[in-house]
Design an enzyme around this catalytic site. Sequence first.
Site, PDB file in Angstrom:
ATOM      1  N   GLY A 240      36.359  45.184  53.856  1.00  0.00           N
ATOM      2  CA  GLY A 240      37.490  44.398  53.364  1.00  0.00           C
ATOM      3  C   GLY A 240      37.363  42.901  53.391  1.00  0.00           C
ATOM      4  O   GLY A 240      38.166  42.199  52.754  1.00  0.00           O
ATOM      5  N   GLU A 276      32.390  49.136  57.585  1.00  0.00           N
ATOM      6  CA  GLU A 276      32.051  49.627  56.234  1.00  0.00           C
ATOM      7  C   GLU A 276      32.099  48.481  55.219  1.00  0.00           C
ATOM      8  O   GLU A 276      32.871  48.533  54.256  1.00  0.00           O
ATOM      9  CB  GLU A 276      33.059  50.696  55.804  1.00  0.00           C
ATOM     10  CG  GLU A 276      33.165  51.885  56.733  1.00  0.00           C
ATOM     11  CD  GLU A 276      34.365  52.781  56.407  1.00  0.00           C
ATOM     12  OE1 GLU A 276      35.216  52.401  55.575  1.00  0.00           O
ATOM     13  OE2 GLU A 276      34.451  53.854  57.003  1.00  0.00           O
ATOM     14  N   PRO A 277      31.312  47.436  55.407  1.00  0.00           N
ATOM     15  CA  PRO A 277      31.396  46.317  54.464  1.00  0.00           C
ATOM     16  C   PRO A 277      30.728  46.679  53.137  1.00  0.00           C
ATOM     17  O   PRO A 277      29.718  47.379  53.119  1.00  0.00           O
ATOM     18  CB  PRO A 277      30.596  45.218  55.163  1.00  0.00           C
ATOM     19  CG  PRO A 277      29.564  45.964  55.941  1.00  0.00           C
ATOM     20  CD  PRO A 277      30.240  47.237  56.408  1.00  0.00           C
ATOM     21  N   GLY A 278      31.290  46.226  52.059  1.00  0.00           N
ATOM     22  CA  GLY A 278      30.687  46.429  50.745  1.00  0.00           C
ATOM     23  C   GLY A 278      30.472  45.089  50.073  1.00  0.00           C
ATOM     24  O   GLY A 278      29.370  44.538  50.038  1.00  0.00           O
ATOM     25  N   ARG A 279      31.586  44.538  49.622  1.00  0.00           N
ATOM     26  CA  ARG A 279      31.558  43.289  48.852  1.00  0.00           C
ATOM     27  C   ARG A 279      30.813  42.168  49.579  1.00  0.00           C
ATOM     28  O   ARG A 279      30.012  41.439  48.985  1.00  0.00           O
ATOM     29  CB  ARG A 279      33.014  42.869  48.603  1.00  0.00           C
ATOM     30  CG  ARG A 279      33.174  41.744  47.615  1.00  0.00           C
ATOM     31  CD  ARG A 279      34.629  41.280  47.563  1.00  0.00           C
ATOM     32  NE  ARG A 279      35.595  42.330  47.470  1.00  0.00           N
ATOM     33  CZ  ARG A 279      36.155  42.756  46.322  1.00  0.00           C
ATOM     34  NH1 ARG A 279      35.818  42.198  45.179  1.00  0.00           N
ATOM     35  NH2 ARG A 279      37.049  43.723  46.334  1.00  0.00           N
ATOM     36  N   ARG A 315      36.063  43.855  36.346  1.00  0.00           N
ATOM     37  CA  ARG A 315      36.957  43.207  37.302  1.00  0.00           C
ATOM     38  C   ARG A 315      37.950  42.233  36.659  1.00  0.00           C
ATOM     39  O   ARG A 315      39.133  42.259  37.013  1.00  0.00           O
ATOM     40  CB  ARG A 315      36.171  42.521  38.433  1.00  0.00           C
ATOM     41  CG  ARG A 315      35.233  43.485  39.178  1.00  0.00           C
ATOM     42  CD  ARG A 315      34.697  42.905  40.478  1.00  0.00           C
ATOM     43  NE  ARG A 315      35.754  42.749  41.441  1.00  0.00           N
ATOM     44  CZ  ARG A 315      36.353  41.624  41.719  1.00  0.00           C
ATOM     45  NH1 ARG A 315      35.950  40.509  41.148  1.00  0.00           N
ATOM     46  NH2 ARG A 315      37.338  41.582  42.580  1.00  0.00           N
ATOM     47  N   TYR A 319      41.628  43.479  37.376  1.00  0.00           N
ATOM     48  CA  TYR A 319      42.339  42.798  38.478  1.00  0.00           C
ATOM     49  C   TYR A 319      42.599  41.322  38.187  1.00  0.00           C
ATOM     50  O   TYR A 319      42.890  40.565  39.121  1.00  0.00           O
ATOM     51  CB  TYR A 319      41.517  42.851  39.776  1.00  0.00           C
ATOM     52  CG  TYR A 319      40.837  44.159  40.083  1.00  0.00           C
ATOM     53  CD1 TYR A 319      41.575  45.284  40.430  1.00  0.00           C
ATOM     54  CD2 TYR A 319      39.450  44.266  40.060  1.00  0.00           C
ATOM     55  CE1 TYR A 319      40.935  46.477  40.721  1.00  0.00           C
ATOM     56  CE2 TYR A 319      38.811  45.451  40.355  1.00  0.00           C
ATOM     57  CZ  TYR A 319      39.566  46.560  40.684  1.00  0.00           C
ATOM     58  OH  TYR A 319      38.926  47.737  40.983  1.00  0.00           O
ATOM     59  N   CYS A 344      36.824  45.910  21.601  1.00  0.00           N
ATOM     60  CA  CYS A 344      38.035  45.741  20.790  1.00  0.00           C
ATOM     61  C   CYS A 344      39.303  45.895  21.613  1.00  0.00           C
ATOM     62  O   CYS A 344      40.077  46.841  21.420  1.00  0.00           O
ATOM     63  CB  CYS A 344      37.998  46.719  19.640  1.00  0.00           C
ATOM     64  SG  CYS A 344      36.615  46.316  18.588  1.00  0.00           S
ATOM     65  N   GLU A 345      39.461  45.002  22.579  1.00  0.00           N
ATOM     66  CA  GLU A 345      40.692  44.938  23.374  1.00  0.00           C
ATOM     67  C   GLU A 345      40.900  43.494  23.780  1.00  0.00           C
ATOM     68  O   GLU A 345      39.938  42.822  24.164  1.00  0.00           O
ATOM     69  CB  GLU A 345      40.554  45.753  24.680  1.00  0.00           C
ATOM     70  CG  GLU A 345      40.532  47.222  24.463  1.00  0.00           C
ATOM     71  CD  GLU A 345      41.020  47.996  25.683  1.00  0.00           C
ATOM     72  OE1 GLU A 345      41.839  47.463  26.465  1.00  0.00           O
ATOM     73  OE2 GLU A 345      40.570  49.130  25.828  1.00  0.00           O
TER      74      GLU A 345
END
Length: 419
Positions: A240, A276-279, A315, A319, A344-345
């Site tokens: 986190g 549990e680090p990810g980022r 991302r 977000y 196409c958005e």
Amino acid sequence: MDHFELIDGVMHAEGVSLETIAEQVGTPVYVYSTATIERHAQVFREALAATGDPLIAFAVKANPNRAVLATLAKQGYGADVVSAGELMRARAAGIPADRIVFSGVGKTADEMRLALEEGIFQFNVESEPEAEMLSAVAVEMGKIAPIAFRINPDVIAGTHAKISTGGKENKFGVAYDRAVQAYALAAALPGLRVQGIAVHIGSQLTNLDPLRAAFEKIGALMAELRAAGHVLATADLGGGLGVPYDPAEPLPPSPAAYGQMVAKATKGWNVRLMFEPGRLIVANAGVLLSRVIRIKQGAANDFVIVDAAMNDLMRPSLYDAWHDIRAVRPRGDTMSSTVVGPVCETGDTFATNRVTPDFEADDLMVFATAGAYGATMASTYNSRALTPEVLVKGDKWSVVRARQPLETLIAGDNVPDWL
Ligand code: LLP
């Protein structure tokens, strides 16, 4: 700190020019720096040195590329997995089963079986029905599943709503007030061995207060559970910790500050801590390298149209995330523009009216801090091939995921002969 810097006016990943990678692999392409991954792995470990010898389990979802996992395996990292696929990738990358923890609210019986066969270190169980299913599967196999309950501490993480997980309205974890009951149930189930407790309240946290509040609640609960006779040998504090994306924003707390807070909050717990680090480990170790297709004048703004799109890096559209935009060969001028992909958005927008380096057609651009939740969240929307990935180490580099040929993408469908 990362290793994407200008050398003789051209951005390099460590010793390799991004122009060379773009020429040889094409764009868009993710480029990762080994030195950055290793540095972050070491900095995080050192920050936690005061807490004993924790098990650091990289959150595979952040970047599951096998070469990235193998880099972390060499650093002694374990893996936090949430699916059979992640478990198999972690094992294939050389991460020992006894450093693997299995999280997630929807583990299936098949996934439990696989994890029990492998002999993973811990299941983080997220509900009582899951505990019952896991016990039944373990009994059937003649095994005992080592578990912790993931507790939902009901704290507000203060991050984006879509990546907050520790509020009582979120699907994650066992409600704090049900915890005593859940542990009593697990202790009575024949296929389980209760060994710990777990918590993870969300991602990209830029303030330590919610984490501290969650850990304090977990500490109080541990005392209560121990008083009820449960043996708690591990406490998994999740991931986190946020990383800097927008240079105009204040820096998130450092790993050192996080480590100090953890050491204080967990004093006297008498457990092996797990993280549990990810980022934090991989975000700044990767960029998405893209080429400008053309500049288009609109009625209200000018658009820089690049060959990367929301399917490559979700991302910003998912977000409203900020990724810094840099030129591979900056000329020194700036421009204000809206940077978009070809999908196409309208949501296929990386930046709106942002001041960026000056770009012209054919220029190379990077989206920074894209090593976490980048390639892993890519899709083939608009029938665009999955983005290739490159890993650099010093002046060596390799394609660690090849560009998917469009023929393969199309051949994946089956047109039935009764059509
Ligand atoms: N542990 C568990 C149980 C998790 O669910 C997560 C992330 C982590 C650890 C790792 O969290 P980190 O250290 O990376 O913050 N796709 C979103 C992020 C989703 C995070 C999901 N869970 C994004 O791009 O921002």
